[in-house]
Design a protein around this motif. Structure first.
Motif, PDB file in Angstrom:
ATOM      1  N   ALA A 125       1.112  -1.001  -0.144  1.00 35.71           N
ATOM      2  CA  ALA A 125      -0.195  -0.152   0.096  1.00 35.71           C
ATOM      3  C   ALA A 125       1.788   1.024   0.365  1.00 35.71           C
ATOM      4  CB  ALA A 125      -1.156  -0.127   1.562  1.00 35.71           C
ATOM      5  N   ALA A 126       0.584   2.115  -0.740  1.00 36.62           N
ATOM      6  CA  ALA A 126       0.816   3.883  -0.652  1.00 36.62           C
ATOM      7  C   ALA A 126       2.736   3.614  -0.842  1.00 36.62           C
ATOM      8  CB  ALA A 126       0.702   4.196   1.020  1.00 36.62           C
ATOM      9  N   GLY A 127       2.980   2.964  -2.493  1.00 38.16           N
ATOM     10  CA  GLY A 127       4.161   2.352  -2.639  1.00 38.16           C
ATOM     11  C   GLY A 127       4.711   1.906  -2.024  1.00 38.16           C
ATOM     12  N   GLY A 128       4.115   1.103  -0.079  1.00 38.69           N
ATOM     13  CA  GLY A 128       5.592   0.228  -0.015  1.00 38.69           C
ATOM     14  C   GLY A 128       5.345  -1.224   0.736  1.00 38.69           C
ATOM     15  N   THR A 129       5.704  -1.641   0.406  1.00 35.89           N
ATOM     16  CA  THR A 129       5.370  -2.962   1.120  1.00 35.89           C
ATOM     17  C   THR A 129       5.475  -2.795   3.282  1.00 35.89           C
ATOM     18  OG1 THR A 129       7.611  -3.724   2.728  1.00 35.89           O
ATOM     19  CG2 THR A 129       7.445  -4.745   0.267  1.00 35.89           C
ATOM     20  N   ALA A 130       4.111  -4.330   3.529  1.00 32.52           N
ATOM     21  CA  ALA A 130       4.037  -4.494   4.864  1.00 32.52           C
ATOM     22  C   ALA A 130       5.027  -3.673   5.636  1.00 32.52           C
ATOM     23  CB  ALA A 130       3.447  -5.836   5.062  1.00 32.52           C
ATOM     24  N   ALA A 131       6.276  -4.366   5.413  1.00 33.28           N
ATOM     25  CA  ALA A 131       7.302  -3.847   6.411  1.00 33.28           C
ATOM     26  C   ALA A 131       7.652  -2.568   6.399  1.00 33.28           C
ATOM     27  CB  ALA A 131       8.001  -4.781   6.177  1.00 33.28           C
ATOM     28  N   GLU A 132       8.350  -2.369   5.155  1.00 33.79           N
ATOM     29  CA  GLU A 132       7.962  -0.904   5.081  1.00 33.79           C
ATOM     30  C   GLU A 132       7.376  -0.100   5.754  1.00 33.79           C
ATOM     31  OE1 GLU A 132      10.508  -1.135   0.778  1.00 33.79           O
ATOM     32  OE2 GLU A 132       8.791  -0.906   0.206  1.00 33.79           O
ATOM     33  N   ASN A 133       5.922   0.105   5.594  1.00 35.07           N
ATOM     34  CA  ASN A 133       4.786   0.798   5.515  1.00 35.07           C
ATOM     35  C   ASN A 133       5.040   0.592   7.411  1.00 35.07           C
ATOM     36  OD1 ASN A 133       4.366   1.841   3.508  1.00 35.07           O
ATOM     37  ND2 ASN A 133       2.726   0.010   3.559  1.00 35.07           N
ATOM     38  N   GLY A 134       4.931  -0.438   8.202  1.00 32.50           N
ATOM     39  CA  GLY A 134       4.902  -1.037   9.342  1.00 32.50           C
ATOM     40  C   GLY A 134       6.429  -0.095   9.868  1.00 32.50           C
ATOM     41  N   ALA A 135       7.796   0.335   9.341  1.00 29.60           N
ATOM     42  CA  ALA A 135       8.455   0.699   9.691  1.00 29.60           C
ATOM     43  C   ALA A 135       8.297   2.200   9.402  1.00 29.60           C
ATOM     44  CB  ALA A 135       9.969   0.611   9.095  1.00 29.60           C
ATOM     45  N   LYS A 136       7.452   2.910   8.247  1.00 28.63           N
ATOM     46  CA  LYS A 136       7.676   3.856   8.874  1.00 28.63           C
ATOM     47  C   LYS A 136       6.188   4.913   9.639  1.00 28.63           C
ATOM     48  CE  LYS A 136       5.808   7.660   5.337  1.00 28.63           C
ATOM     49  NZ  LYS A 136       5.825   7.836   3.978  1.00 28.63           N
ATOM     50  N   VAL A 137       5.371   4.089   9.964  1.00 27.74           N
ATOM     51  CA  VAL A 137       4.237   4.217  10.592  1.00 27.74           C
ATOM     52  C   VAL A 137       5.242   4.545  12.130  1.00 27.74           C
ATOM     53  CG1 VAL A 137       2.733   3.342  12.065  1.00 27.74           C
ATOM     54  CG2 VAL A 137       2.339   3.016  10.236  1.00 27.74           C
ATOM     55  N   LYS A 138       5.813   3.342  13.176  1.00 27.80           N
ATOM     56  CA  LYS A 138       6.659   2.999  13.810  1.00 27.80           C
ATOM     57  C   LYS A 138       7.669   4.947  13.787  1.00 27.80           C
ATOM     58  CE  LYS A 138      10.261   0.982  16.031  1.00 27.80           C
ATOM     59  NZ  LYS A 138       9.761   1.386  17.660  1.00 27.80           N
ATOM     60  N   GLU A 139       8.202   4.898  13.244  1.00 27.44           N
ATOM     61  CA  GLU A 139       9.001   6.172  12.767  1.00 27.44           C
ATOM     62  C   GLU A 139       8.057   8.049  13.146  1.00 27.44           C
ATOM     63  OE1 GLU A 139      11.279   8.245   9.210  1.00 27.44           O
ATOM     64  OE2 GLU A 139      12.064   6.203   9.283  1.00 27.44           O
ATOM     65  N   MET A 140       6.791   7.802  12.538  1.00 31.50           N
ATOM     66  CA  MET A 140       6.348   8.750  12.244  1.00 31.50           C
ATOM     67  C   MET A 140       5.866   8.743  14.224  1.00 31.50           C
ATOM     68  SD  MET A 140       3.962   8.220   8.888  1.00 31.50           S
ATOM     69  CE  MET A 140       2.834   9.896   8.727  1.00 31.50           C
ATOM     70  N   ILE A 141       5.259   7.582  13.804  1.00 23.45           N
ATOM     71  CA  ILE A 141       4.878   7.914  15.545  1.00 23.45           C
ATOM     72  C   ILE A 141       6.165   8.326  16.525  1.00 23.45           C
ATOM     73  CG2 ILE A 141       3.237   6.758  17.100  1.00 23.45           C
ATOM     74  CD1 ILE A 141       1.766   5.506  15.193  1.00 23.45           C
ATOM     75  N   GLU A 142       7.045   7.339  16.615  1.00 23.37           N
ATOM     76  CA  GLU A 142       7.180   7.966  18.257  1.00 23.37           C
ATOM     77  C   GLU A 142       8.063   9.347  17.713  1.00 23.37           C
ATOM     78  OE1 GLU A 142      10.181   4.292  17.662  1.00 23.37           O
ATOM     79  OE2 GLU A 142       8.949   3.463  18.947  1.00 23.37           O
ATOM     80  N   ALA A 143       8.332   9.526  16.173  1.00 21.20           N
ATOM     81  CA  ALA A 143       8.605  11.272  16.039  1.00 21.20           C
ATOM     82  C   ALA A 143       7.688  12.328  16.277  1.00 21.20           C
ATOM     83  CB  ALA A 143       8.465  10.963  14.383  1.00 21.20           C
ATOM     84  N   LEU A 144       6.719  11.796  16.880  1.00 22.00           N
ATOM     85  CA  LEU A 144       5.294  12.505  17.874  1.00 22.00           C
ATOM     86  C   LEU A 144       5.978  13.054  19.598  1.00 22.00           C
ATOM     87  CD1 LEU A 144       2.188  11.117  16.404  1.00 22.00           C
ATOM     88  CD2 LEU A 144       3.308  13.547  15.585  1.00 22.00           C
ATOM     89  N   ASN A 145       7.054  12.080  19.583  1.00 21.05           N
ATOM     90  CA  ASN A 145       7.628  12.833  21.128  1.00 21.05           C
ATOM     91  C   ASN A 145       8.509  14.032  21.216  1.00 21.05           C
ATOM     92  OD1 ASN A 145       7.374  10.057  23.149  1.00 21.05           O
ATOM     93  ND2 ASN A 145       8.496   9.451  22.303  1.00 21.05           N
ATOM     94  N   GLY A 146       7.944  14.489  22.557  1.00 20.36           N
ATOM     95  CA  GLY A 146       8.441  15.785  22.594  1.00 20.36           C
ATOM     96  C   GLY A 146       7.226  17.357  21.503  1.00 20.36           C
ATOM     97  N   LYS A 147       6.559  16.475  21.131  1.00 21.27           N
ATOM     98  CA  LYS A 147       6.203  17.205  20.139  1.00 21.27           C
ATOM     99  C   LYS A 147       4.542  17.495  20.492  1.00 21.27           C
ATOM    100  CE  LYS A 147       8.968  16.654  15.967  1.00 21.27           C
ATOM    101  NZ  LYS A 147       9.417  16.090  14.441  1.00 21.27           N
ATOM    102  N   ILE A 148       3.757  16.587  20.899  1.00 23.96           N
ATOM    103  CA  ILE A 148       2.745  17.170  21.167  1.00 23.96           C
ATOM    104  C   ILE A 148       2.625  16.549  22.841  1.00 23.96           C
ATOM    105  CG2 ILE A 148       0.094  15.923  21.849  1.00 23.96           C
ATOM    106  CD1 ILE A 148       0.392  14.948  18.586  1.00 23.96           C
TER     107      ILE A 148
END
Length: 100
Positions: free
Chosen positions: A14-37
């Motif tokens: 989905a969205a141009g990536g495999t499940a593994a790639e998208n999982g890694a992207k979701v993890k990175e995006m969400i964990e990047a919220l630390n300290g921003k909200i």
């Protein structure tokens, strides 16, 4: 304190990536919220899930001081950017919120 747990299953592609790639992207995006909200006190995401009664590809664990803080986080624009991507790459979702 509020604990917020979310589990997802990912689409194979989905969205141009495999499940593994998208999982890694979701993890990175969400964990990047630390300290921003400010309302988000702690967050962690794993793409290495095992021993679940139902198969899940990913899990999120987060903490908030109050239900109101969780609600504020839910509609925060930075969180909504993550939600928009997640909706593109998941097949199913479940969540639980509880007070300690």
């Amino acid at each position: 304190m509020i604990k917020h747990i979310v589990m997802w299953n990912l689409k194979e592609e989905a969205a141009g990536g495999t499940a593994a790639e998208n999982g890694a992207k979701v993890k990175e995006m969400i964990e990047a919220l630390n300290g921003k909200i400010a309302e988000l006190k702690h967050v962690e995401v794993s793409v290495d899930v095992f021993e679940a009664t139902q198969k899940w590809d990913m899990v999120l664990y987060s903490e908030f001081d109050s239900k109101e803080d969780l609600q504020t986080y839910a509609v925060h624009p930075l969180h909504q950017e993550c939600v928009a991507f997640i909706k593109q790459v998941v097949t199913s979702r479940d969540a639980i919120d509880y007070v300690i």
